[in-house]
Design a protein around this motif. Structure first.
Motif, PDB file in Angstrom:
ATOM      1  N   SER A 157     -14.356  24.802 123.160  1.00  0.00           N
ATOM      2  CA  SER A 157     -13.211  25.612 122.735  1.00  0.00           C
ATOM      3  C   SER A 157     -13.728  26.706 121.808  1.00  0.00           C
ATOM      4  CB  SER A 157     -12.161  24.753 122.019  1.00  0.00           C
ATOM      5  OG  SER A 157     -12.678  24.210 120.822  1.00  0.00           O
ATOM      6  N   GLU A 160     -10.523  30.335 116.455  1.00  0.00           N
ATOM      7  CA  GLU A 160      -9.293  31.110 116.268  1.00  0.00           C
ATOM      8  C   GLU A 160      -9.577  32.605 116.187  1.00  0.00           C
ATOM      9  OE1 GLU A 160      -5.085  31.561 115.176  1.00  0.00           O
ATOM     10  OE2 GLU A 160      -6.191  29.833 115.949  1.00  0.00           O
ATOM     11  N   TRP A 163      -9.675  34.629 119.488  1.00  0.00           N
ATOM     12  CA  TRP A 163      -8.387  35.012 120.072  1.00  0.00           C
ATOM     13  C   TRP A 163      -7.745  36.160 119.291  1.00  0.00           C
ATOM     14  CZ3 TRP A 163      -9.540  33.017 124.233  1.00  0.00           C
ATOM     15  CH2 TRP A 163     -10.059  31.730 124.337  1.00  0.00           C
ATOM     16  N   GLN A 176       0.480  34.075 120.724  1.00  0.00           N
ATOM     17  CA  GLN A 176      -0.960  33.810 120.774  1.00  0.00           C
ATOM     18  C   GLN A 176      -1.323  32.701 121.756  1.00  0.00           C
ATOM     19  OE1 GLN A 176      -3.390  31.905 117.554  1.00  0.00           O
ATOM     20  NE2 GLN A 176      -4.332  33.938 117.419  1.00  0.00           N
ATOM     21  N   GLN A 177      -0.562  31.604 121.804  1.00  0.00           N
ATOM     22  CA  GLN A 177      -0.936  30.513 122.702  1.00  0.00           C
ATOM     23  C   GLN A 177      -0.816  30.925 124.164  1.00  0.00           C
ATOM     24  OE1 GLN A 177      -2.471  27.432 122.070  1.00  0.00           O
ATOM     25  NE2 GLN A 177      -2.684  27.668 124.278  1.00  0.00           N
ATOM     26  N   THR A 178       0.154  31.755 124.488  1.00  0.00           N
ATOM     27  CA  THR A 178       0.259  32.282 125.860  1.00  0.00           C
ATOM     28  C   THR A 178      -0.980  33.090 126.196  1.00  0.00           C
ATOM     29  OG1 THR A 178       2.672  32.386 125.670  1.00  0.00           O
ATOM     30  CG2 THR A 178       1.660  33.696 127.422  1.00  0.00           C
ATOM     31  N   ILE A 180      -3.959  32.808 124.778  1.00  0.00           N
ATOM     32  CA  ILE A 180      -5.104  31.895 124.847  1.00  0.00           C
ATOM     33  C   ILE A 180      -5.177  31.226 126.214  1.00  0.00           C
ATOM     34  CG2 ILE A 180      -6.032  29.709 123.958  1.00  0.00           C
ATOM     35  CD1 ILE A 180      -4.972  30.552 121.182  1.00  0.00           C
ATOM     36  N   SER A 181      -4.050  30.725 126.695  1.00  0.00           N
ATOM     37  CA  SER A 181      -4.031  30.058 128.002  1.00  0.00           C
ATOM     38  C   SER A 181      -4.438  31.022 129.107  1.00  0.00           C
ATOM     39  CB  SER A 181      -2.640  29.478 128.286  1.00  0.00           C
ATOM     40  OG  SER A 181      -2.338  28.414 127.391  1.00  0.00           O
ATOM     41  N   ARG A 311      -5.757  19.885 127.241  1.00  0.00           N
ATOM     42  CA  ARG A 311      -5.174  19.774 125.898  1.00  0.00           C
ATOM     43  C   ARG A 311      -5.142  18.299 125.559  1.00  0.00           C
ATOM     44  NH1 ARG A 311      -2.551  21.865 121.647  1.00  0.00           N
ATOM     45  NH2 ARG A 311      -2.823  23.966 122.470  1.00  0.00           N
ATOM     46  N   GLY A 326       1.799  22.406 125.051  1.00  0.00           N
ATOM     47  CA  GLY A 326       1.090  23.212 124.072  1.00  0.00           C
ATOM     48  C   GLY A 326       0.139  24.261 124.605  1.00  0.00           C
ATOM     49  N   GLY A 327       0.021  24.385 125.930  1.00  0.00           N
ATOM     50  CA  GLY A 327      -0.921  25.345 126.481  1.00  0.00           C
ATOM     51  C   GLY A 327      -2.346  24.796 126.481  1.00  0.00           C
ATOM     52  N   GLU A 329      -6.015  24.102 125.391  1.00  0.00           N
ATOM     53  CA  GLU A 329      -6.681  23.934 124.099  1.00  0.00           C
ATOM     54  C   GLU A 329      -8.198  24.049 124.224  1.00  0.00           C
ATOM     55  OE1 GLU A 329      -6.679  20.624 120.456  1.00  0.00           O
ATOM     56  OE2 GLU A 329      -5.883  20.113 122.427  1.00  0.00           O
TER      57      GLU A 329
END
Length: 525
Positions: A157, A160, A163, A176-178, A180-181, A311, A326-327, A329
């Motif tokens: 991974s 932070e 990203w 942000q999580q969208t 990242i995925s 994840r 959670g998308g 990870e």
């Protein structure tokens, strides 16, 4: 969102506020290894009790069979620390399994009969019985022999700051999580297109013991060494080819990697779709069940892919439920053979290369991957698995033939630039040195793992079983001689003891019978 090419991204990430964004990459390793007798035959003994309970020890467990151990390191930002942890887990296990050894190759040792491969046992809790029945299903669907193959899984991974920097330089305004995925899926698509390079460099299974075929004929052009071992002259990683974990029903599954919702939907369809191949095998509702269910996939884990979006799941969650919540990870790479030249099964050099290669896959523009393009990537991989060290081998890239040498050289030119960016974070030249060293294997196939292994088998006229046994004894002695590097014996013994208490708690928590437990599980899947 602004579309930037690889070089522009590298320039922006090499200086200013974005410099050092890749500092703090997190990794974890899962290494599988067969337990063998001193004679070289597969061990039939139960999982070593002193290493803990296979269901609840998060560091030392089993995979398909009682004899197929799995060592799992925690997440760490320090690759040397990760290797020390992996070494300690193996040292502790070897000290608690008597005269048995760890087989140092991916393709299994001499196995007289498939029935010698005993299914992994996880206890009498509902989840424990589910795990064993799942493996019973694998046995009845594909046979046990391919499940005795060992590999190494590499989890990664990115920090932070990566990203934040990538979202900033691309002027992306999504959550942000969208973002990242989406970026991880882009990495996966690029990896699938060019993962043949991993097989070329690190494939270490060009030969196998004839017992693996169990008398079945193969269409592959095997040659035979004087000592009886069979091999492919230019082969690299038989583990990843048609002899490995394959499922003909899966070839038609449209599990795509262009969008997370699309990926989840494709995988869920596969676990809900009844199979014509397996419908006659009794499932969990039968008096004597032989598989979990009659679907193309019993559960999501049955889907074979050399790379997976992941994840960490909460209790009771399936992998896709965790992703939906959670998308993405982290990413799990499943394409590595066990490295027979390292007592841990993977080297620091490989970890450094994977850092560079996966960063390259992340930063390089990644067009959508159609189903036909996925099939083409699979075809390229199979060609490298079977003929990768043939200097005349041509692959297909966007409809155009290209040699391994040409394509590999182009990838390594990009990897060199990525390595310089990563090294700029530390002021060292670790990554550049690794890329320069491994790039030589593009010109000289004999430098690949498969080339080195086959050379030893041919030049030393060793039978593969004898070589594996020699290495297994050497590595056991090495583990005995070296001190613990991260854990200590008492700490690992405490983990083992705690795992038995944890398993008791799992059993005590069961409130329904096994059939009702699975009824509920599949109603939610």
């Amino acid at each position: 969102m602004k579309q930037l090419d690889l070089n522009t991204k590298l320039d922006l990430l090499s200086g200013g506020v974005h410099r050092g964004a890749f500092k703090g990459i997190k990794r974890g390793i899962e290494r599988e290894a067969l337990r063998i007798q001193g004679s070289g035959k597969i061990a039939k003994t139960p999982h070593p009790e002193k290493t803990g309970h296979a269901l609840t020890n998060g560091y030392i467990t089993t995979d398909f069979s009682e004899s197929l151990l799995e060592f799992i390191t925690p997440v760490s930002e320090n690759p040397e620390e990760t290797l020390a942890q992996l070494s300690d887990l193996q040292k502790f296990t070897l000290a608690n399994m008597g005269d048995e050894l760890l087989w140092p190759l991916s393709m299994p040792c001499f196995i007289e009969d498939e029935e010698d491969i005993v299914l992994a046992q996880f206890g009498t809790s509902n989840i424990g019985k589910m795990k064993t029945l799942y493996r019973e299903g694998l046995k009845n669907r594909y046979g046990s022999m391919m499940q005795a193959i060992a590999g190494v899984h590499f989890n990664i991974s990115f920090p932070e700051q990566v990203w934040q920097s990538l979202q900033s330089i691309s002027e992306d305004k999504q959550a942000q999580q969208t973002f990242i995925s989406q970026q991880y899926l882009g990495l996966i698509r690029n990896f699938k297109r060019e993962m043949w390079l991993i097989s070329y460099l690190f494939g270490a299974s060009p030969a196998l013991c004839p017992s693996f075929l169990q008398g079945k004929k193969s269409d592959l052009p095997f040659k035979t060494l004087e000592n009886g071992a069979i091999y492919l002259e230019y082969g690299t990683a038989l583990r990843l080819g048609d002899l490995g974990y394959t499922n003909s029903a899966q070839s038609s599954l449209k599990v795509m990697y262009n969008d997370l919702d699309e990926y989840i939907a494709g995988l869920r369809e596969a676990i809900r779709c009844r199979s014509d191949l397996y419908h006659e095998i009794p499932d969990y509702r039968a008096a004597e069940p032989k598989q979990l269910n009659r679907n193309i996939l019993q559960i999501e884990n049955e889907f074979y892919s050399p790379i997976r979006p992941k994840r960490n799941a909460k209790s009771g969650e399936t992998p896709t439920q965790a992703l939906e919540r959670g998308g993405i990870e982290y990413i799990e790479i499943r394409a590595l053979d066990v490295n027979p030249f390292e007592h841990t099964g993977i080297s620091l050099e490989q970890i450094h290369f994977l850092d560079v290669f996966l960063t390259y896959c992340l930063l390089k523009p990644s067009a959508e991957l159609t189903f036909d393009a996925q099939k083409l990537a699979g075809k390229n991989l199979r060609q490298v698995v079977n003929q990768g060290r043939c200097t005349e081998l041509e692959l297909e890239r966007e409809g155009v033939p290209v040699t391994v040498k040409q394509w590999g050289s182009e990838i390594f030119a990009d990897l060199g630039r990525v390595a310089r960016m990563l090294d700029s974070n530390s002021g060292k030249s670790v990554y550049v040195e690794v890329i320069e060293k491994l790039s030589r294997a593009i010109e000289a196939p004999a430098l690949t793992f498969s080339g080195q292994l086959l050379s030893q088998l041919q030049n030393r006229t060793l039978e593969q079983g004898s070589m594996g046994l020699e290495l297994a004894n050497n590595y056991k002695q090495l583990h005995q001689d070296v001190e613990y590097g991260y854990y200590d014996e008492a700490e690992l013994a405490a983990f083992a003891q705690q795992s038995f208490e944890d398993e008791e708690a799992v059993r005590a928590g069961d409130t329904v019978d096994f059939t009702s437990f699975l009824d509920d599980y599949f109603s939610r899947a």
